[in-house]
Structure formats: structure tokens, C-alpha cells
Enzyme design. Structure first.
Site, PDB file in Angstrom:
ATOM      1  N   SER A   1       0.826  -1.207   0.000  1.00 27.32           N
ATOM      2  CA  SER A   1       0.000   0.000   0.000  1.00 27.32           C
ATOM      3  C   SER A   1       0.864   1.262   0.000  1.00 27.32           C
ATOM      4  O   SER A   1       1.709   1.407  -0.864  1.00 27.32           O
ATOM      5  CB  SER A   1      -0.952  -0.063   1.189  1.00 27.32           C
ATOM      6  OG  SER A   1      -1.971   0.862   1.045  1.00 27.32           O
TER       7      SER A   1
ATOM      8  N   ASP B   1      -6.079   2.281  -3.642  1.00 27.51           N
ATOM      9  CA  ASP B   1      -7.347   2.238  -2.897  1.00 27.51           C
ATOM     10  C   ASP B   1      -7.630   3.587  -2.234  1.00 27.51           C
ATOM     11  O   ASP B   1      -8.728   3.837  -1.768  1.00 27.51           O
ATOM     12  CB  ASP B   1      -7.392   1.081  -1.871  1.00 27.51           C
ATOM     13  CG  ASP B   1      -6.232   1.078  -0.890  1.00 27.51           C
ATOM     14  OD1 ASP B   1      -5.307   1.901  -1.048  1.00 27.51           O
ATOM     15  OD2 ASP B   1      -6.247   0.241   0.026  1.00 27.51           O
TER      16      ASP B   1
ATOM     17  N   ASP C   1      -2.442   6.146  -3.940  1.00 24.55           N
ATOM     18  CA  ASP C   1      -1.310   5.445  -3.331  1.00 24.55           C
ATOM     19  C   ASP C   1      -0.938   4.260  -4.238  1.00 24.55           C
ATOM     20  O   ASP C   1      -1.616   4.010  -5.242  1.00 24.55           O
ATOM     21  CB  ASP C   1      -1.627   5.056  -1.877  1.00 24.55           C
ATOM     22  CG  ASP C   1      -2.652   3.950  -1.752  1.00 24.55           C
ATOM     23  OD1 ASP C   1      -3.475   3.802  -2.673  1.00 24.55           O
ATOM     24  OD2 ASP C   1      -2.630   3.222  -0.740  1.00 24.55           O
TER      25      ASP C   1
ATOM     26  N   ASP D   1      -1.334   1.114  -4.346  1.00 22.89           N
ATOM     27  CA  ASP D   1      -2.317   0.080  -4.719  1.00 22.89           C
ATOM     28  C   ASP D   1      -3.682   0.685  -5.026  1.00 22.89           C
ATOM     29  O   ASP D   1      -4.674  -0.041  -5.165  1.00 22.89           O
ATOM     30  CB  ASP D   1      -2.406  -1.026  -3.661  1.00 22.89           C
ATOM     31  CG  ASP D   1      -3.007  -0.551  -2.345  1.00 22.89           C
ATOM     32  OD1 ASP D   1      -2.724   0.596  -1.951  1.00 22.89           O
ATOM     33  OD2 ASP D   1      -3.738  -1.335  -1.711  1.00 22.89           O
TER      34      ASP D   1
HETATM   35 MG    MG Z   1      -3.466   1.479  -0.199  1.00 19.10          MG
END
Ligand code: MG
Length: 452
Positions: free
Chosen positions: A99, A247, A243, A245
Site C-alpha cells: 500500500s 485504494d 497510493d 495500490d
Molecule cells: Mg493502499
């Protein structure tokens, strides 16, 4: 030698690659997860960081060794894995991503068959199998198969555009000019592609999908300098940063000012509640501005512990319509119950189109709070210090209401303070938010001094 770093929680198994997180450990976790599920298929995806390939191969080895079939969806945002698990009726999913952590980190995020983070009970079973090495290894003719599917970003975008809470017609008519900074992460392809489908003119910076982070990857204001400059240079309507990843989503206004990652959720909540009445769930680290906006729209607001799994669990319990985490993580359960920067981006543009104001003007209409988020190394006796801090809190903060569910949160007349240890890093986090700039600054200094 540097102490190995491995942090285990329901948010995932995170560690420093080569010093805590290694392929043998990862293969064992793959075998443990497969042994827990016993049968079926597992969706595996990853963010773009260069260690992802090694970790992915290791985790797939573990999964197929216990007879699990693997669908490899490649480099995709975490929410895409969640959507693929549901879409493929898979038994579970694993996303390989640390992340917002810097590039020396990587991690495994586990999802159950609902496409949501595994529950604390499932996490306990997983770790028991891992520790005891109770793996259901299969003979040579019964190991799992691996297939690759590359279409899940397209499917994710298509599903996002089908969500009823966004006014596509109005958004498309606006032809927004948007600069995207995906930090060369897993949002590099998905976010610009979706915005183009919303008739936006997209300027891409740091969207090469290489996983080489050109700046610190957490989308907080201090890391958005490049995006701020680009928004001004191209005279864009908005800047969007996700970010690694994808999300979480953070925004920069048309003047090149970061509006703070908190307001992504605020605007998304405002937009959803414009269309439908319902309950909002946010975490205990989320700015009060979101609560205020939700209440103004007639919504009940509940607070959960920090962490996607905790927020989602409470969202189900309260039958929430919308919510998420103030760090830019918008969750719309009727779409899928996970943080998703694509739905966040679509809702924000829909809000802009409906409000017919530039982003900076829209922000001026929201209640104003002064927030400082800080972090510091976790002291050894953190819990003891927390207890001591609580005892003396009234001297510093006056009369407070204490919430002990996640570290300590004190709500008082002018704002709130939260101190908690991180789920994902060996640090503690402090958030101070009040209606007065000087007060926020003074309290931050005083609390940090107490803990260091
Ligand atoms: Mg993330």
C-alpha cells in the site's frame, strides 16, 4: 544487523523485503491460506513495485501446492482484486502490496469469498495453520493450475461507471481537465483510463506502472508537490493522486493547493447522500468535517476502529450506505465493500459537476477544521504511557469523552485528539483536530512531547 521487520494484522502481513518478508515465509502463507480455504480458486494480483514478481511467484507456489487453482490478474489496484474475487466466485483473493509503505516494503492482503478483507476470526485460523505448518500438500497430479486474466481493470472501470450515485451525463458534459499522479503504482492504467471514459482530458504524471516511486508514495499533502505544479502548469480543474495500490485518493484544487486527503471522503459522502438517505460509517481517525457533512444531509454517523476490515464490518452491521477512512479511502458497499480510488474519483467529479463550482470554492462551503497528523517511533512502553496520558488528559484538554476502541480518542468542546499505534508500521500516530489553528498546533506539540 538491522532487526527484521514483519508486522502481522488483519490489514495483512507486511515486512521489509529480504529482512522480515522473504519468499519462504510468503510461500508458507500461500500454503496456509490455501489450506484454510481447502478448495476452489484464488485471485492473485499485485501492485507494480519491483519486488512484486518475486512475492507473487512465491505465494502462487504455496497456493497451488495445496491444490488451489490460481487466477493471476496481474498488476491491478487492490479494489480490482476484490471485484475479481466476487466476479469469479472465487474462494478468496490475495493482493501483493504494501500500500502506502515505501519501496523496501511489500505485503500480502487477504480477502475472503465476499471479496472483503478476511475477518479477525479467519485471520486467527490462517495464522494457526501457518504457525503449525498444517499444510494440505497435494501429490503431483493434484496441484492447482494457474491461469492469467488481464481484463479485470476494464471490468472494474465498467462496473464503476454503472454505479447509480454518479451523474455521468453532467460529468461528461464538463470535460474536466484532470492531472493524475499514480506514483507509478497500480493506479497508473486504471485511473486515467476511467477518467477518459468520463470525457476528461487527462494529463498523466508518474503513470508508467513501473513501481519506481518518484516521491514518497503516501498521498498526503507534503508528497504532492509535483502534482501541484502540474495542475497549475496545465490549468487543470483538479489533481488526483493515489497510493501505490490505488485504494486511496487525494485531491489538489484548481489553484494547485492540496485540499487534504480527508476531503475526498467528505465529497464522496456529500455526493452519495445527495441521491439517497442512509447511514455513514467512518473510522476514528477521520476528520469531523465528514461527520458534519453527513449529518447535514440527514445521515446517522457511526465511528469504527481504523483499518478497512473494521470499517467494513461496522458498515455491514449498521447497513451503511457510504463511508470509509479519512485517509482518502472511500467505501460504497452497494458497489463493493472495499476502499476504491476509482469510485472515489467518479464521485468527486460528479460532486463538482453538480455543485457547479471550482474545487477550491466547493471546499470553502465545507465546515473548517485545522488538523495535524503526525507519527513518531513507537516507544517500548507505549501502553503504559497511554494509560498515564489518559489519567492526565483533563488537565490538557478539559472535559473529554474518551473512546478506547483504537488507542485513545478524546472528544472535547473544540475538537478531538487521537493517539494510537499503527497497524502497518512500528510507529504511533497522533491526530489533533480543532476549530482553531493555534490550538491544534499547541496540542500537537504537547502530546508529542509527552510520548517521546
Ligand atoms: Mg493502499
Amino acid at each position: 544487523m538491522i532487526k527484521p521487520v514483519l508486522i502481522k494484522s488483519t490489514s495483512g502481513i507486511r515486512g521489509i523485503v529480504g529482512n522480515g518478508l522473504d519468499p519462504i515465509l510468503v510461500t508458507r502463507y500461500g500454503a496456509a491460506f490455501g489450506s484454510m480455504l481447502k478448495k476452489g480458486k484464488v485471485v492473485v494480483g499485485r501492485d507494480s513495485r519491483p519486488t512484486g514478481d518475486m512475492i507473487m511467484n512465491a505465494v502462487i507456489s504455496g497456493l497451488i501446492s495445496v491444490g488451489i487453482d490460481v487466477i493471476n490478474v496481474g498488476i491491478v489496484p487492490t479494489p480490482t482484486v476484490e471485484i475479481a474475487v466476487k466476479g469469479l466466485k472465487a474462494a478468496g483473493g490475495i493482493c501483493i502490496t504494501a500500500s502506502h509503505n515505501p519501496s523496501q516494503w511489500n505485503a500480502l492482503k487477504f480477502f475472503n469469498k465476499t471479496g472483503e478483507f478476511i475477518t479477525p476470526a479467519e485471520y486467527k485460523i490462517l495464522n494457526k495453520i501457518f504457525e503449525k505448518q498444517n499444510f494440505f500438500y497435494q501429490p503431483h497430479n493434484k496441484i492447482g493450475k494457474v491461469t492469467c486474466q488481464s481484463e479485470w481493470i476494464d471490468r472494474h472501470i465498467k462496473k464503476t461507471l454503472e454505479v447509480k450515485f454518479t451523474n455521468l451525463r453532467k460529468v461528461r458534459r464538463k470535460k474536466f481537465k484532470v492531472v493524475v499522479d499514480a506514483v507509478n503504482g497500480a493506479g497508473s492504467v486504471a485511473l486515467p483510463q476511467m477518467l477518459k471514459k468520463l470525457s476528461a482530458k487527462v494529463i498523466e504524471i508518474n503513470c508508467d506502472n513501473s513501481g519506481k516511486f518518484p516521491h514518497e508514495p503516501e498521498p498526503i499533502p507534503k508528497n504532492l508537490k509535483q502534482l501541484q505544479k502540474a495542475v497549475k502548469k496545465y490549468k487543470a480543474d483538479i489533481g488526483m493522486a493515489c497510493d501505490p495500490d490505488a485504494d486511496r485518493l487525494a485531491l489538489v484544487d484548481e489553484k494547485g493547493q492540496p485540499i487534504g486527503e480527508e476531503l475526498t471522503l467528505t465529497l464522496a459522502v456529500k455526493e452519495v447522500l445527495r441521491k439517497k438517505k442512509g447511514t455513514t460509517v467512518i473510522n476514528l481517525s477521520t476528520s469531523k468535517v465528514t461527520e458534519d457533512v453527513a449529518r447535514m444531509s440527514g445521515s446517522k454517523v457511526f465511528y469504527s476502529k481504523v483499518g478497512e476490515a473494521n470499517v467494513v464490518q461496522m458498515m455491514h452491521a449498521k447497513k451503511a450506505l457510504i463511508g470509509g477512512e479519512g485517509n482518502g479511502g472511500v467505501i460504497l458497499p452497494s458497489f463493493h465493500a472495499g476502499r476504491d480510488s476509482l469510485i472515489a474519483a467518479a464521485l468527486v467529479l460528479s460532486c463538482l459537476a453538480n455543485e457547479k463550482k471550482p474545487l477550491s470554492k466547493l471546499v470553502e462551503t465545507l465546515p473548517k477544521y485545522y488538523t495535524i497528523k503526525t507519527k513518531a517511533a513507537l516507544p517500548n512502553n507505549f501502553i503504559a504511557r497511554l494509560i498515564k496520558f489518559e489519567k492526565g488528559a483533563s488537565k490538557l484538554l478539559g472535559k473529554t469523552k474518551v473512546d478506547r476502541r483504537d488507542g485513545l480518542r478524546f472528544d472535547f468542546a473544540d475538537g478531538w485528539v487521537q493517539v494510537r499505534s499503527s497497524n502497518t508500521e512500528p510507529i504511533f500516530r497522533l491526530i489533533v483536530e480543532t476549530n482553531d489553528k493555534k490550538l491544534t498546533s499547541r496540542l500537537t506539540k504537547q502530546v508529542i512531547k509527552f510520548f517521546s
